[in-house]
Design a protein around this motif. Structure first.
Motif, PDB file in Angstrom:
ATOM      1  N   PRO A 149       1.550  20.791 -14.595  1.00  0.00           N
ATOM      2  CA  PRO A 149       1.116  20.311 -13.284  1.00  0.00           C
ATOM      3  C   PRO A 149      -0.371  19.941 -13.322  1.00  0.00           C
ATOM      4  CG  PRO A 149       1.155  22.719 -13.312  1.00  0.00           C
ATOM      5  CD  PRO A 149       1.447  22.257 -14.721  1.00  0.00           C
ATOM      6  N   THR A 150      -0.689  18.723 -12.949  1.00  0.00           N
ATOM      7  CA  THR A 150      -2.084  18.280 -12.881  1.00  0.00           C
ATOM      8  C   THR A 150      -2.324  17.498 -11.599  1.00  0.00           C
ATOM      9  OG1 THR A 150      -1.596  16.205 -14.015  1.00  0.00           O
ATOM     10  CG2 THR A 150      -2.347  18.022 -15.398  1.00  0.00           C
ATOM     11  N   LEU A 151      -3.591  17.434 -11.209  1.00  0.00           N
ATOM     12  CA  LEU A 151      -3.951  16.645 -10.024  1.00  0.00           C
ATOM     13  C   LEU A 151      -3.692  15.158 -10.286  1.00  0.00           C
ATOM     14  CD1 LEU A 151      -7.314  18.427  -9.143  1.00  0.00           C
ATOM     15  CD2 LEU A 151      -5.157  18.645  -7.906  1.00  0.00           C
ATOM     16  N   SER A 152      -3.736  14.757 -11.563  1.00  0.00           N
ATOM     17  CA  SER A 152      -3.511  13.348 -11.911  1.00  0.00           C
ATOM     18  C   SER A 152      -2.145  12.863 -11.452  1.00  0.00           C
ATOM     19  CB  SER A 152      -3.593  13.147 -13.423  1.00  0.00           C
ATOM     20  OG  SER A 152      -4.798  13.625 -13.898  1.00  0.00           O
ATOM     21  N   GLU A 153      -1.226  13.795 -11.265  1.00  0.00           N
ATOM     22  CA  GLU A 153       0.109  13.397 -10.812  1.00  0.00           C
ATOM     23  C   GLU A 153       0.091  12.798  -9.407  1.00  0.00           C
ATOM     24  OE1 GLU A 153       3.378  16.249 -12.760  1.00  0.00           O
ATOM     25  OE2 GLU A 153       1.658  17.342 -11.956  1.00  0.00           O
ATOM     26  N   VAL A 154      -1.015  12.966  -8.690  1.00  0.00           N
ATOM     27  CA  VAL A 154      -1.110  12.353  -7.359  1.00  0.00           C
ATOM     28  C   VAL A 154      -1.075  10.828  -7.507  1.00  0.00           C
ATOM     29  CG1 VAL A 154      -2.576  12.063  -5.328  1.00  0.00           C
ATOM     30  CG2 VAL A 154      -2.337  14.286  -6.335  1.00  0.00           C
ATOM     31  N   LEU A 155      -1.822  10.309  -8.496  1.00  0.00           N
ATOM     32  CA  LEU A 155      -1.795   8.849  -8.719  1.00  0.00           C
ATOM     33  C   LEU A 155      -0.455   8.425  -9.309  1.00  0.00           C
ATOM     34  CD1 LEU A 155      -5.263   7.619 -10.058  1.00  0.00           C
ATOM     35  CD2 LEU A 155      -4.037   6.835  -8.039  1.00  0.00           C
ATOM     36  N   ASP A 156       0.067   9.243 -10.223  1.00  0.00           N
ATOM     37  CA  ASP A 156       1.375   8.965 -10.836  1.00  0.00           C
ATOM     38  C   ASP A 156       2.426   8.787  -9.736  1.00  0.00           C
ATOM     39  OD1 ASP A 156       3.318   8.783 -12.862  1.00  0.00           O
ATOM     40  OD2 ASP A 156       3.739  10.937 -12.745  1.00  0.00           O
ATOM     41  N   GLU A 157       2.389   9.711  -8.785  1.00  0.00           N
ATOM     42  CA  GLU A 157       3.340   9.681  -7.665  1.00  0.00           C
ATOM     43  C   GLU A 157       3.171   8.402  -6.839  1.00  0.00           C
ATOM     44  OE1 GLU A 157       5.770  11.676  -6.919  1.00  0.00           O
ATOM     45  OE2 GLU A 157       6.233  10.842  -4.932  1.00  0.00           O
ATOM     46  N   ALA A 158       1.921   8.004  -6.611  1.00  0.00           N
ATOM     47  CA  ALA A 158       1.671   6.782  -5.832  1.00  0.00           C
ATOM     48  C   ALA A 158       2.223   5.563  -6.574  1.00  0.00           C
ATOM     49  CB  ALA A 158       0.183   6.620  -5.558  1.00  0.00           C
ATOM     50  N   TYR A 159       1.968   5.476  -7.882  1.00  0.00           N
ATOM     51  CA  TYR A 159       2.489   4.344  -8.670  1.00  0.00           C
ATOM     52  C   TYR A 159       4.019   4.309  -8.580  1.00  0.00           C
ATOM     53  CZ  TYR A 159      -2.124   3.960 -10.958  1.00  0.00           C
ATOM     54  OH  TYR A 159      -3.462   3.800 -11.221  1.00  0.00           O
ATOM     55  N   LYS A 160       4.647   5.489  -8.676  1.00  0.00           N
ATOM     56  CA  LYS A 160       6.122   5.546  -8.642  1.00  0.00           C
ATOM     57  C   LYS A 160       6.632   5.102  -7.277  1.00  0.00           C
ATOM     58  CE  LYS A 160       7.379   8.728 -12.300  1.00  0.00           C
ATOM     59  NZ  LYS A 160       6.154   8.866 -13.097  1.00  0.00           N
ATOM     60  N   ARG A 161       5.917   5.487  -6.228  1.00  0.00           N
ATOM     61  CA  ARG A 161       6.336   5.086  -4.873  1.00  0.00           C
ATOM     62  C   ARG A 161       6.282   3.571  -4.731  1.00  0.00           C
ATOM     63  NH1 ARG A 161       4.781   9.564  -0.346  1.00  0.00           N
ATOM     64  NH2 ARG A 161       5.547  11.303  -1.581  1.00  0.00           N
TER      65      ARG A 161
ATOM     66  N   ALA B 223       0.871  -1.191   0.000  1.00  0.00           N
ATOM     67  CA  ALA B 223       0.000   0.000   0.000  1.00  0.00           C
ATOM     68  C   ALA B 223       0.902   1.232   0.000  1.00  0.00           C
ATOM     69  CB  ALA B 223      -0.901  -0.001   1.228  1.00  0.00           C
ATOM     70  N   VAL B 224       0.678   2.114  -0.970  1.00  0.00           N
ATOM     71  CA  VAL B 224       1.473   3.347  -1.032  1.00  0.00           C
ATOM     72  C   VAL B 224       0.549   4.553  -0.982  1.00  0.00           C
ATOM     73  CG1 VAL B 224       3.577   2.613  -2.213  1.00  0.00           C
ATOM     74  CG2 VAL B 224       1.500   3.009  -3.535  1.00  0.00           C
ATOM     75  N   ARG B 225       1.067   5.633  -0.458  1.00  0.00           N
ATOM     76  CA  ARG B 225       0.260   6.847  -0.326  1.00  0.00           C
ATOM     77  C   ARG B 225       0.997   8.004  -0.981  1.00  0.00           C
ATOM     78  NH1 ARG B 225       0.268   3.547   3.577  1.00  0.00           N
ATOM     79  NH2 ARG B 225      -1.581   2.983   4.752  1.00  0.00           N
ATOM     80  N   SER B 226       0.248   8.901  -1.590  1.00  0.00           N
ATOM     81  CA  SER B 226       0.855  10.166  -2.018  1.00  0.00           C
ATOM     82  C   SER B 226      -0.104  11.266  -1.581  1.00  0.00           C
ATOM     83  CB  SER B 226       1.086  10.176  -3.524  1.00  0.00           C
ATOM     84  OG  SER B 226      -0.146  10.149  -4.188  1.00  0.00           O
ATOM     85  N   TYR B 227       0.433  12.476  -1.499  1.00  0.00           N
ATOM     86  CA  TYR B 227      -0.326  13.530  -0.811  1.00  0.00           C
ATOM     87  C   TYR B 227      -0.560  14.743  -1.705  1.00  0.00           C
ATOM     88  CZ  TYR B 227       0.794  10.508   3.041  1.00  0.00           C
ATOM     89  OH  TYR B 227       0.887   9.401   3.840  1.00  0.00           O
ATOM     90  N   PHE B 228      -1.759  15.300  -1.587  1.00  0.00           N
ATOM     91  CA  PHE B 228      -2.086  16.502  -2.361  1.00  0.00           C
ATOM     92  C   PHE B 228      -1.172  17.665  -1.948  1.00  0.00           C
ATOM     93  CE2 PHE B 228      -6.161  15.882  -4.803  1.00  0.00           C
ATOM     94  CZ  PHE B 228      -6.251  14.513  -4.610  1.00  0.00           C
ATOM     95  N   LYS B 229      -0.674  17.644  -0.729  1.00  0.00           N
ATOM     96  CA  LYS B 229       0.166  18.781  -0.305  1.00  0.00           C
ATOM     97  C   LYS B 229       1.516  18.774  -1.041  1.00  0.00           C
ATOM     98  CE  LYS B 229       2.079  16.950   4.058  1.00  0.00           C
ATOM     99  NZ  LYS B 229       1.251  15.830   4.483  1.00  0.00           N
ATOM    100  N   GLY B 230       1.825  17.677  -1.736  1.00  0.00           N
ATOM    101  CA  GLY B 230       3.035  17.639  -2.547  1.00  0.00           C
ATOM    102  C   GLY B 230       2.721  17.799  -4.026  1.00  0.00           C
ATOM    103  N   ASN B 231       1.501  18.171  -4.355  1.00  0.00           N
ATOM    104  CA  ASN B 231       1.089  18.287  -5.755  1.00  0.00           C
ATOM    105  C   ASN B 231       0.951  19.763  -6.137  1.00  0.00           C
ATOM    106  OD1 ASN B 231      -1.376  18.678  -7.708  1.00  0.00           O
ATOM    107  ND2 ASN B 231      -0.622  16.625  -8.119  1.00  0.00           N
ATOM    108  N   SER B 232       1.724  20.185  -7.152  1.00  0.00           N
ATOM    109  CA  SER B 232       1.790  21.623  -7.490  1.00  0.00           C
ATOM    110  C   SER B 232       0.429  22.203  -7.837  1.00  0.00           C
ATOM    111  CB  SER B 232       2.708  21.835  -8.693  1.00  0.00           C
ATOM    112  OG  SER B 232       3.922  21.202  -8.480  1.00  0.00           O
ATOM    113  N   LYS B 233      -0.380  21.441  -8.578  1.00  0.00           N
ATOM    114  CA  LYS B 233      -1.690  21.966  -8.999  1.00  0.00           C
ATOM    115  C   LYS B 233      -2.589  22.174  -7.783  1.00  0.00           C
ATOM    116  CE  LYS B 233      -4.808  23.018 -12.170  1.00  0.00           C
ATOM    117  NZ  LYS B 233      -5.557  22.038 -12.925  1.00  0.00           N
ATOM    118  N   ALA B 234      -2.583  21.197  -6.875  1.00  0.00           N
ATOM    119  CA  ALA B 234      -3.428  21.307  -5.678  1.00  0.00           C
ATOM    120  C   ALA B 234      -2.989  22.510  -4.840  1.00  0.00           C
ATOM    121  CB  ALA B 234      -3.351  20.022  -4.854  1.00  0.00           C
ATOM    122  N   ILE B 235      -1.668  22.718  -4.756  1.00  0.00           N
ATOM    123  CA  ILE B 235      -1.168  23.855  -3.964  1.00  0.00           C
ATOM    124  C   ILE B 235      -1.570  25.163  -4.645  1.00  0.00           C
ATOM    125  CG2 ILE B 235       0.888  24.967  -2.997  1.00  0.00           C
ATOM    126  CD1 ILE B 235       2.237  22.149  -3.153  1.00  0.00           C
TER     127      ILE B 235
END
Ligand SMILES: Cc1cc2nc3c(=O)[nH]c(=O)nc-3n(C[C@H](O)[C@H](O)[C@H](O)COP(=O)(O)OP(=O)(O)OC[C@H]3O[C@@H](n4cnc5c(N)ncnc54)[C@H](O)[C@@H]3O)c2cc1C
Ligand SMILES: NC(=O)c1ccc[n+]([C@@H]2O[C@H](COP(=O)([O-])OP(=O)(O)OC[C@H]3O[C@@H](n4cnc5c(N)ncnc54)[C@H](O)[C@@H]3O)[C@@H](O)[C@H]2O)c1
Length: 476
Positions: A460-472, A390-402
């Motif tokens: 920068p897109t919100l979709s990168e949140v999932l991208d980041e999780a897959y990479k983790r 199980a991996v987690r990624s956070y909106f606070k690390g996502n440029s678009k969300a910020i």
């Protein structure tokens, strides 16, 4: 000589399930009719998805415009944000009329006969309809039952539709009570607490189980509690049964310990929304005419192809879909089941892949998920002998969300450690209900994080949140 029928397909119930089935049937060249006892569009269009999302959209805007702190961070100042309850209610009502009209016209345009009245199975390949001009009988090669569901009100709770009501009345937004109790912290409880608190109501949320949002992944439920409940005007009572509710002014609610059933408190509030689940609307459908018994809760038994079962055997030419089957009480699941039923009656074997059907709660921010929770995946892994990651990624690390000033949120991906195949995804954050579809596609295609991690996402897109999780997942 082949038998002739009035229709190739007759559908009982014009909710989203029946509508989806009808559209696909026409595509497949079937002469189709649909029987509706009440409003075209059923629960979703008239009392469910559509009006509730309209209320959430308008009240969410009020919440955002009144959040001076949030707006100031973007360099914006807005003063004196006002709203009219009637205006918001009218927005929901107008949307319902528009979508109901569009749905009805789409059927008419395609040549689907709409029969107004209460339908009943009258025998094999036969339906009788109680219409305003008397009883009429139709024959059809195949019949689909899509009669939907109605709110469940636990014993001891009296509903008057004015001070104590279910979502059927809540969506009308006829009042904005100063203090409202919401019984149940499932989808409806959560979405309406979002609406009511945005519009200035104080909420007491009563949940019988020992945690709020029991159906959600634990990490998501915990974050939801931190973001959607704690900072808002919501008091919560878990492990608590609303054992008796008496309408009036005030509404009197007797609270009991969910385990011991002992009365622990009595509260008096201005109104009470009962959001304790839904039950199938499957009474008086004439199922006995073809030897079908519903299960103990009233759901119609079906197989994976949506064929109705009697004693475990397929009842020829009879199908059931949607909330009436209790498989997954969501609008898009109902219509997907309708498509599957039609495919099978046309001789093409197809089943519903429930595992890849997403769900969402349209709170601010939204919650969405698809596939398994971490707990369920671990149970399956233990039974079948594989390890779960199980991996987690956070909106606070996502440029678009910020950039949007909306960085509360998390995406969690659950996968098999041996193959990398995605088992589940859970998202809470801005536009979570849209973001989840990338994970649904991955689950539908049985894809692995080992490949998904190399798919390029726009920046920068919100979709990168999932991208980041897959990479983790690659580095874990
Ligand atoms: C407040 C609320 C919000 C919701 N929000 C969402 C959401 O955002 N997303 C989502 O996916 N789902 C949502 N849902 C769930 C969704 O509304 C249901 O899953 C969906 O409507 C089920 O579709 P259905 O076709 O099975 O049944 P229904 O929509 O219930 O339609 C059944 C129809 O059959 C008719 N009928 C019943 N018996 C007969 C008979 N004997 N003869 C003729 N007609 C008959 C009924 O009048 C009704 O029109 C929500 C539900 C509620 C209550
Ligand atoms: N966004 C969406 O997709 C959406 C939105 C609304 C509704 N829906 C559909 O409508 C269905 C019904 O929603 P819901 O929120 O009513 O049901 P739910 O099953 O999601 O939640 C009901 C909650 O009420 C609690 N409860 C039951 N009896 C109680 C009592 N006496 N006292 C205290 N708590 C009690 C249960 O433990 C549960 O947590 C859902 O299953 C969902 O499929 C979907």
């Amino acid at each position: 000589m082949s038998q002739t029928f009035d229709y190739d397909l007759l559908i009982i119930g014009a909710g989203v399930g029946g509508h989806g089935a009808a559209l696909h049937a026409v595509n497949c060249g079937l002469k189709t009719a649909i029987v509706e006892a009440a409003d075209m569009g059923g629960t979703c269009v008239n009392r469910g998805c559509i009006p509730s999302k309209a209320l959430l959209a308008a009240s969410g805007r009020v919440r955002e415009l009144r959040n001076a702190h949030h707006l100031k961070a973007l360099g914006i100042q807005v003063s004196g944000v006002e709203f009219e309850r009637e205006g918001i209610a009218a927005h929901a009502n107008n949307l319902v009329s528009k979508i109901r009209g569009d749905l009805t016209n789409s059927l008419k345009r395609l040549g689907v006969d709409i029969i107004q009245g209460r339908g009943k199975v009258a025998g094999t390949q036969k339906v009788s309809v109680a219409t305003s001009t008397g009883e009429k009988t139709f024959t059809a090669k195949d019949i689909i039952i899509s009669s939907g569901s109605i709110p469940w009100v636990p014993p001891g709770i009296e509903v008057d539709g004015k001070t104590v009501f279910t979502s059927d009345d809540a969506i009308k937004l006829e009042t904005l009570p100063e203090w409202i109790a919401i019984i149940g912290s499932g989808y409806i409880g959560l979405e309406f607490s979002d609406v009511y608190t945005a519009l200035g109501c104080e909420v007491t949320m009563i949940e019988a189980l020992d945690q709020l949002m029991p159906g959600f992944d634990r990490d998501i439920a915990k974050l939801a509690e931190r973001v959607l409940i704690a900072p808002r005007d919501i008091e919560t009572k878990v492990s608590t049964l609303a054992s008796k509710v008496t309408p009036g002014s005030p509404v009197v609610i007797e609270l009991s310990d969910a385990k011991t059933k002992e009365v622990i408190d009595v509260i008096e509030v201005d109104a009470c929304l009962v959001a304790t689940g839904r039950i199938p609307d499957t009474k008086d459908l004439g199922l006995e005419a073809v030897g079908v018994e519903t299960d103990r809760r009233g759901f119609i038994p079906v197989n994976d192809q949506m064929a109705v079962l009697s004693g475990g055997e397929v009842v020829p030419h009879l199908w059931a879909i949607g909330d009436a089957t209790g498989k997954m009480m969501l609008a898009h699941a109902a219509s997907a089941q309708g498509v599957v039923a039609v495919e099978n009656m046309c001789g093409r074997d197809r089943t519903v892949d429930y595992h890849s059907i997403p769900a969402a709660a349209f709170t601010h921010p939204e919650i969405s998920f698809v596939g398994m929770t971490e707990t369920a995946a671990k149970e399956l892994g233990a039974a079948e002998g594989f390890e779960v990651g199980a991996v987690r990624s956070y909106f606070k690390g996502n440029s678009k969300a910020i950039a949007e000033g909306e960085s509360d949120g998390i995406a969690k991906v659950i996968y098999r450690k041996d193959t990398g195949v995605v088992l589940g995804a859970h998202i809470m954050g801005l536009h979570a209900s849209d973001l989840i579809h990338e994970a649904s596609q991955a689950i539908a295609g049985r894809q692995s994080v080992n490949n998904l991690a190399y798919v390029v996402h726009a920046h920068p897109t919100l979709s990168e949140v999932l991208d980041e999780a897959y990479k983790r997942a690659l580095t874990v």
